[in-house]
Write a protein that holds these residues in place. Structure first.
Motif, short mmCIF file in Angstrom:
data_model
loop_
_atom_site.label_atom_id
_atom_site.label_comp_id
_atom_site.label_asym_id
_atom_site.label_seq_id
_atom_site.Cartn_x
_atom_site.Cartn_y
_atom_site.Cartn_z
N PHE A 272 0.87 -1.17 0.00
CA PHE A 272 0.00 0.00 0.00
C PHE A 272 0.91 1.23 0.00
O PHE A 272 1.84 1.31 0.81
N TYR A 273 0.64 2.20 -0.88
CA TYR A 273 1.46 3.41 -0.97
C TYR A 273 0.61 4.65 -0.73
O TYR A 273 -0.57 4.70 -1.09
N GLY A 274 1.25 5.69 -0.19
CA GLY A 274 0.63 7.00 -0.06
C GLY A 274 1.70 8.07 -0.12
O GLY A 274 2.84 7.85 0.34
N LYS A 275 1.38 9.23 -0.65
CA LYS A 275 2.35 10.33 -0.75
C LYS A 275 2.37 11.14 0.54
O LYS A 275 2.18 12.37 0.54
N ARG A 276 2.59 10.46 1.65
CA ARG A 276 2.66 11.10 2.95
C ARG A 276 3.30 10.12 3.91
O ARG A 276 3.43 8.92 3.61
N ASP A 277 3.73 10.61 5.06
CA ASP A 277 4.27 9.72 6.08
C ASP A 277 3.15 8.86 6.67
O ASP A 277 2.07 9.37 6.98
N PHE A 278 3.43 7.58 6.83
CA PHE A 278 2.49 6.66 7.47
C PHE A 278 2.84 6.43 8.94
O PHE A 278 1.95 6.34 9.78
N SER A 279 4.13 6.29 9.22
CA SER A 279 4.57 5.97 10.58
C SER A 279 4.75 7.27 11.36
O SER A 279 5.82 7.88 11.35
N THR A 280 3.69 7.73 12.00
CA THR A 280 3.68 9.00 12.70
C THR A 280 3.14 8.80 14.11
O THR A 280 2.91 7.67 14.55
N LEU A 281 2.93 9.91 14.81
CA LEU A 281 2.36 9.85 16.16
C LEU A 281 0.85 10.11 16.14
O LEU A 281 0.27 10.43 17.18
#
Length: 407
Positions: A272-281
């Motif tokens: 799965f891809y996205g143009k943003r950070d996935f691993s965040t708080l």
């Protein structure tokens, strides 16, 4: 055994001392790559030096001017003599703050890592701060240079899954650009044909946001509303295989849970891809991603029953040869055979083979392993238009100059 989703560690306060101790623990255990955080520290130093040189100089000039004016009016030569020294003192004082800001930046990064590590442990997973050049087959992992995955959170049960952020750079000099992605990688137990779902909801003005363009003749239209959310690409000749994999219930799950994500199936991986950070708080982001993976994970068993009939052994002749089992036409899956074929195969062997041996082995034939790429014509047209518009002005000016000279 799964554990309940627990986002609390993402928001719990972390003291600077705890963050520094965790960073040291990462370094001592070898989980902190060399140079980790160097880019952020360099940026912080550059910003501070800029502030010191610009605002420090302006501030020192103002204070120095006031001191000089006061000393001149009072007639005190000692005060006037201090005026040239004051700017230097102010610049040195501001420069002395650089180590403080650097330590603060490192502590902030370590606090993020600490929270993600505790979040991973609370949810039965593990955490890794960074991994350069991740050895994954997805399309984004072969682009550009300076490839770096960060804030990796991974689990092994019921199957391997990894959530992370990803960066790479393209171009050089003034044209250098950093590309930001988030990805989820799910490991499958069986290689599948190369299939891409280009989510239409995250495309830009000039079409797909994917870093790779694919030949249009590989586009497969599916039934229902699926084409309103995704554009599916599969290798030519694998259309029926794609229909076997994307049954109506699986299409509905993609639409309901992953309509904002681009999807790639390649080898024995699902991305799965996205143009943003996935691993965040952000707990909401994790809830969304866990939901997308959870909605699909119980359907992977159906996918893993797929077999590529193109890998079935060809018909052979001669002593000891085993007659090939003729697969019935239909979606790719377990090869089927009539009773006569099965009896022929059994009679050629001293023992009756188990039914599973009559199926093609796990794997994908060469034509289905990778989609064919194409040139992103829309981007080429846009560049040509920009170049043309930029050239029109000088051409018109040149022609106008010629007419003026001829008069």
């Amino acid at each position: 055994m799964s554990v309940p989703f627990d986002p609390r560690p993402l928001l719990e306060p972390v003291s600077p001392a705890t963050a520094r101790a965790f960073r040291k623990q990462l370094a001592d255990s070898g989980r902190l790559p060399g140079g980790s955080g160097t880019a952020g520290v360099i940026i912080a130093i550059v910003v501070i030096v800029f502030v010191v040189l610009v605002f420090g100089g302006v501030l020192s000039a103002i204070i120095g001017g006031l001191v000089f004016a006061v000393g001149t009016q009072s007639g005190s030569g000692a005060v006037v003599s201090l005026a040239p020294v004051i700017p230097l003192v102010i610049i040195i004082a501001l420069a002395a703050l650089i180590p403080f800001f650097v330590r603060r930046q490192r502590a902030a990064q370590a606090a993020v890592w600490y929270r993600l590590d505790r979040f991973a442990r609370a949810n039965g997973m593990s955490f890794e701060p960074q991994r350069p050049q991740p050895p994954l087959p997805g399309m984004i992992f072969s682009q550009g240079s300076g490839r770096m995955a960060s804030n990796l959170v991974r689990g092994d049960q019921p199957r391997f899954v990894e959530f992370a952020n990803y960066r790479y750079t393209t171009g050089s000099g003034k044209n250098q650009q950093t590309h930001t992605w988030g990805y989820v990688a799910v490991h499958l137990s069986t290689p599948l044909p190369h299939i891409v779902l280009d989510a239409l909801g995250n495309n830009g003005l000039f079409g797909s946001n994917l870093p790779v363009a694919f030949d249009r003749d590989q586009h497969l239209s599916l039934e229902g509303d699926f084409d309103r959310y995704f554009r599916l690409y599969c290798p030519r000749g694998y259309e029926r295989d794609a229909l076997y994999l994307f049954t109506p219930d699986i299409m509905a799950r993609f639409v309901d849970n992953a309509a904002a994500l681009d999807v790639e199936i390649v080898d024995d991986w699902l991305f799965f891809y996205g143009k943003r950070d996935f691993s965040t708080l952000d707990p909401a982001t994790w809830s969304w991603l866990f939901g997308a993976v959870g909605a699909m994970i119980d359907k992977f068993a159906q996918w893993e029953r797929w077999r590529d009939d193109r890998l079935a052994p060809p018909a052979a002749s001669g002593v000891g040869a085993v007659p090939a089992v003729q697969a019935q036409p239909g979606p790719a899956g377990p090869a089927t055979a009539g009773p006569g074929a099965a009896a022929g195969a059994a009679s050629a062997l001293p023992v009756t083979p188990p039914p599973g041996l009559l199926r093609p082995p796990p794997g994908v034939a060469a034509p289905g392993q990778r989609l064919k790429k194409s040139v992103p014509w829309m981007a080429v047209v846009v560049v040509l238009l920009i170049v043309t518009v930029g050239a029109i002005g000088p051409v018109i000016a040149f022609i106008g100059g010629l007419f003026a000279a001829m008069r």
